[in-house]
Write a protein that holds these residues in place. Structure first.
Motif, PDB file in Angstrom:
ATOM      1  N   UNK A   1     -49.334  65.913 -41.988  1.00 28.36           N
ATOM      2  CA  UNK A   1     -48.191  65.173 -42.531  1.00 28.36           C
ATOM      3  C   UNK A   1     -48.468  63.674 -42.613  1.00 28.36           C
ATOM      4  N   UNK A   2     -49.699  63.261 -42.292  1.00 24.69           N
ATOM      5  CA  UNK A   2     -50.043  61.847 -42.376  1.00 24.69           C
ATOM      6  C   UNK A   2     -49.889  61.384 -43.821  1.00 24.69           C
ATOM      7  N   UNK A   3     -49.189  60.263 -44.049  1.00 24.52           N
ATOM      8  CA  UNK A   3     -48.951  59.833 -45.430  1.00 24.52           C
ATOM      9  C   UNK A   3     -50.243  59.421 -46.138  1.00 24.52           C
ATOM     10  N   UNK A   4     -50.399  59.942 -47.325  1.00 24.11           N
ATOM     11  CA  UNK A   4     -51.541  59.623 -48.185  1.00 24.11           C
ATOM     12  C   UNK A   4     -51.014  59.250 -49.562  1.00 24.11           C
ATOM     13  N   UNK A   5     -51.815  58.514 -50.345  1.00 26.00           N
ATOM     14  CA  UNK A   5     -51.402  58.270 -51.735  1.00 26.00           C
ATOM     15  C   UNK A   5     -51.270  59.602 -52.486  1.00 26.00           C
TER      16      UNK A   5
END
Length: 161
Positions: free
Chosen positions: A23-27
């Motif tokens: 769930x780590x935010x990525x582009x």
């Protein structure tokens, strides 16, 4: 507390890290290339500890993925349980394979996980199928040797048995 129960925290910690990485935010463009860290972790632990980590742990981890992603309850739990079952029934053969063949197996497990997730979404009428899902499976297969080495080191360092 015996050593087996004491060392199980390493398994839980790696599953927690896999959940966090999922769930780590990525582009937006990079999300398609995110390895399926949870499937990688489940595959490793079922392969490494088939008598302690199996379908039940995979199902509980899948429920955590459902909560984190806001998915339909049981969608990822079912898919991860199926993946764990396939790894569990073939773990003796998989242990003899090199990283290349294991990566192909992990690729197929991620594809199964994704297809089962898409199937559940199709049942409720909200699926959007894209061939870019294969990019996630390919990245998972490419990351497998590094993840395997890192988790093997952890398991030997903290005497997980």
């Amino acid at each position: 507390m015996d050593d087996r129960a004491h060392s199980f925290w390493v398994v839980l910690l790696t599953l927690f890290v896999a959940l966090a990485l999922s769930v780590y935010p990525l582009p937006l463009w990079a999300r398609w290339f995110r390895p399926d860290w949870v499937v990688i972790a489940i595959c490793f632990w079922v392969l490494f500890l088939p008598n302690r980590v199996g379908v039940g742990v995979a199902w509980l981890t899948g429920l955590a993925v459902d909560v984190l992603h806001g998915a339909y309850p049981g969608q990822h739990a079912f898919a991860l349980a199926v993946v764990a079952y396939f790894v569990q029934i073939s773990h003796q053969r998989l242990r003899m394979f090199g990283y290349r063949k294991q990566s192909v197996f992990v690729f197929s497990m991620v594809v199964i996980h994704l297809l089962l997730g898409q199937w559940v979404q199709n049942l409720v009428g909200v699926a959007d199928i894209s061939l870019l899902l294969l990019a996630q499976a390919l990245m998972s297969a490419l990351v497998w040797p590094l993840a395997h080495v890192a988790m093997t080191w952890l398991s030997y360092r903290f005497i997980v048995s």
